[in-house]
Motif scaffolding. Structure first.
Motif, PDB file in Angstrom:
ATOM      1  N   MET A 114      32.089  20.654 -17.818  1.00 63.61           N
ATOM      2  CA  MET A 114      31.220  19.838 -18.670  1.00 63.61           C
ATOM      3  C   MET A 114      31.854  18.483 -18.988  1.00 63.61           C
ATOM      4  N   ARG A 115      33.181  18.455 -19.077  1.00 59.92           N
ATOM      5  CA  ARG A 115      33.892  17.218 -19.415  1.00 59.92           C
ATOM      6  C   ARG A 115      34.149  16.331 -18.194  1.00 59.92           C
ATOM      7  N   HIS A 116      33.826  16.800 -16.992  1.00 64.56           N
ATOM      8  CA  HIS A 116      34.145  16.033 -15.799  1.00 64.56           C
ATOM      9  C   HIS A 116      33.407  14.699 -15.808  1.00 64.56           C
ATOM     10  N   GLN A 117      34.079  13.673 -15.301  1.00 65.50           N
ATOM     11  CA  GLN A 117      33.524  12.319 -15.280  1.00 65.50           C
ATOM     12  C   GLN A 117      32.159  12.271 -14.582  1.00 65.50           C
ATOM     13  N   GLN A 118      32.006  13.035 -13.505  1.00 63.19           N
ATOM     14  CA  GLN A 118      30.748  12.965 -12.765  1.00 63.19           C
ATOM     15  C   GLN A 118      29.581  13.561 -13.539  1.00 63.19           C
ATOM     16  N   VAL A 119      29.876  14.451 -14.469  1.00 55.60           N
ATOM     17  CA  VAL A 119      28.817  14.960 -15.343  1.00 55.60           C
ATOM     18  C   VAL A 119      28.339  13.835 -16.253  1.00 55.60           C
ATOM     19  N   GLY A 120      29.273  13.094 -16.812  1.00 63.35           N
ATOM     20  CA  GLY A 120      28.896  11.951 -17.645  1.00 63.35           C
ATOM     21  C   GLY A 120      28.131  10.899 -16.875  1.00 63.35           C
ATOM     22  N   ILE A 175      24.323  25.259 -21.293  1.00 64.79           N
ATOM     23  CA  ILE A 175      25.623  25.914 -21.118  1.00 64.79           C
ATOM     24  C   ILE A 175      26.353  25.986 -22.456  1.00 64.79           C
ATOM     25  N   GLY A 176      26.311  24.901 -23.203  1.00 65.62           N
ATOM     26  CA  GLY A 176      26.952  24.908 -24.512  1.00 65.62           C
ATOM     27  C   GLY A 176      26.392  25.965 -25.438  1.00 65.62           C
ATOM     28  N   TYR A 177      25.092  26.204 -25.318  1.00 65.80           N
ATOM     29  CA  TYR A 177      24.436  27.166 -26.210  1.00 65.80           C
ATOM     30  C   TYR A 177      24.898  28.595 -25.979  1.00 65.80           C
ATOM     31  N   GLN A 178      25.560  28.851 -24.877  1.00 66.47           N
ATOM     32  CA  GLN A 178      26.050  30.203 -24.622  1.00 66.47           C
ATOM     33  C   GLN A 178      27.193  30.588 -25.555  1.00 66.47           C
ATOM     34  N   ALA A 179      27.804  29.598 -26.211  1.00 60.45           N
ATOM     35  CA  ALA A 179      28.888  29.893 -27.160  1.00 60.45           C
ATOM     36  C   ALA A 179      28.580  29.417 -28.574  1.00 60.45           C
ATOM     37  N   LEU A 180      27.833  28.333 -28.711  1.00 59.39           N
ATOM     38  CA  LEU A 180      27.684  27.695 -30.019  1.00 59.39           C
ATOM     39  C   LEU A 180      27.134  28.614 -31.116  1.00 59.39           C
ATOM     40  N   PRO A 181      26.162  29.491 -30.860  1.00 60.18           N
ATOM     41  CA  PRO A 181      25.645  30.342 -31.949  1.00 60.18           C
ATOM     42  C   PRO A 181      26.530  31.535 -32.283  1.00 60.18           C
ATOM     43  N   LEU A 182      27.530  31.826 -31.443  1.00 62.33           N
ATOM     44  CA  LEU A 182      28.248  33.083 -31.581  1.00 62.33           C
ATOM     45  C   LEU A 182      29.004  33.233 -32.902  1.00 62.33           C
ATOM     46  N   PRO A 183      29.659  32.194 -33.438  1.00 65.51           N
ATOM     47  CA  PRO A 183      30.343  32.393 -34.721  1.00 65.51           C
ATOM     48  C   PRO A 183      29.424  32.894 -35.827  1.00 65.51           C
ATOM     49  N   SER A 184      28.220  32.334 -35.920  1.00 72.23           N
ATOM     50  CA  SER A 184      27.299  32.789 -36.969  1.00 72.23           C
ATOM     51  C   SER A 184      26.757  34.177 -36.647  1.00 72.23           C
ATOM     52  N   MET A 185      26.612  34.504 -35.371  1.00 74.79           N
ATOM     53  CA  MET A 185      26.115  35.821 -34.990  1.00 74.79           C
ATOM     54  C   MET A 185      27.080  36.925 -35.416  1.00 74.79           C
ATOM     55  N   GLU A 207      25.608  33.796 -17.650  1.00 73.32           N
ATOM     56  CA  GLU A 207      25.044  32.467 -17.902  1.00 73.32           C
ATOM     57  C   GLU A 207      26.061  31.371 -17.560  1.00 73.32           C
ATOM     58  N   PHE A 208      27.295  31.550 -17.962  1.00 71.84           N
ATOM     59  CA  PHE A 208      28.327  30.549 -17.662  1.00 71.84           C
ATOM     60  C   PHE A 208      28.530  30.386 -16.154  1.00 71.84           C
ATOM     61  N   VAL A 209      28.643  31.496 -15.453  1.00 77.11           N
ATOM     62  CA  VAL A 209      28.935  31.438 -14.016  1.00 77.11           C
ATOM     63  C   VAL A 209      27.749  30.860 -13.251  1.00 77.11           C
ATOM     64  N   VAL A 210      26.557  31.334 -13.527  1.00 78.37           N
ATOM     65  CA  VAL A 210      25.371  30.868 -12.805  1.00 78.37           C
ATOM     66  C   VAL A 210      25.103  29.392 -13.090  1.00 78.37           C
ATOM     67  N   HIS A 211      25.161  29.011 -14.356  1.00 77.63           N
ATOM     68  CA  HIS A 211      24.807  27.631 -14.694  1.00 77.63           C
ATOM     69  C   HIS A 211      25.933  26.638 -14.412  1.00 77.63           C
ATOM     70  N   SER A 212      27.166  27.112 -14.348  1.00 76.70           N
ATOM     71  CA  SER A 212      28.235  26.217 -13.899  1.00 76.70           C
ATOM     72  C   SER A 212      28.023  25.846 -12.439  1.00 76.70           C
ATOM     73  N   ASP A 213      27.560  26.795 -11.654  1.00 76.26           N
ATOM     74  CA  ASP A 213      27.217  26.488 -10.264  1.00 76.26           C
ATOM     75  C   ASP A 213      26.062  25.490 -10.215  1.00 76.26           C
TER      76      ASP A 213
END
Length: 211
Positions: free
Chosen positions: A18-24, A45-55, A150-156
């Protein structure tokens, strides 16, 4: 390694992509997925982790707890068209998360992973549920398996979208994801079609996709 360790390791690999220059550089361009922009895909992709702390900090609800495969059977999203209300809402949610910009989203994602590195390992296999699910929950470990997929599929998807090599995930993570995708595929195809796809190229069907 536990499934919680696998989740954190896989999420960090996704974050590096996600941080790679070509993504930007391709942030405002279409992705390889129909109707999904690169920015929205990164948000998803970010949403796969962001809600987890509250969950995992929320009290356990009184919803019935089902297995991961039962969850997918109830949700039925694998059979929906790309312009369905469900998929339209998913894309809109990804774009909303991405609206803060790539760097801000990645910083927020990294902060979330730092929090989860402290809180997730000590969690028992309690029930969790996403806000947009139906009235049921799944065990936490099952939920984390679904996030690995989700991470593996959407990273591809993201790597292909911006012209990068797909990240290498640990073999153990790939085994978990391929096992899940195979079981999901069995819900849509005959068992013999999967057997032939894996063992007999001369009789392999053209499609054994899980969704």
């Amino acid at each position: 390694m536990t499934i919680k360790d696998d989740f954190l390791a896989t999420a960090r690999i996704a974050l590096e992509l996600m941080r790679h220059q070509q993504v930007g550089e391709n942030w405002d361009k279409p992705s390889a997925l129909p109707e999904f922009g690169v920015s929205g895909l990164v948000g998803h992709i970010g949403y796969q982790a962001l809600p987890l702390p509250s969950m995992i900090s929320s009290p356990v609800g009184d919803e019935p707890v089902v297995s991961l495969m039962e969850h997918y059977a109830r949700a039925n999203w694998t059979e929906l068209e790309v312009d369905s209300e469900f998929h339209t809402r998913i894309r809109a949610g990804g774009e909303k998360i991405a609206a803060e910009g790539r760097d801000a989203l990645c910083d927020r994602f990294e902060q979330t992973l730092g929090e989860l590195a402290k809180t997730l390992p000590g969690q028992d296999n309690r029930p969790v549920r996403m806000p947009h699910w139906g009235p049921w929950a799944v065990p936490l470990d099952d939920y984390l398996v679904s996030r690995l997929m989700e991470f593996v599929v959407h990273s591809d998807d993201l790597a292909v979208s911006v012209g990068l090599d797909t990240p290498e995930f640990p073999r153990h993570v790939n085994e978990i994801v391929i096992d899940l995708l195979t079981r999901m595929s069995l819900n849509r195809h005959r068992a013999v079609d999967l057997v032939r796809a894996f063992s007999r190229k001369e009789r392999a069907p053209q499609d054994i996709t899980a969704f």
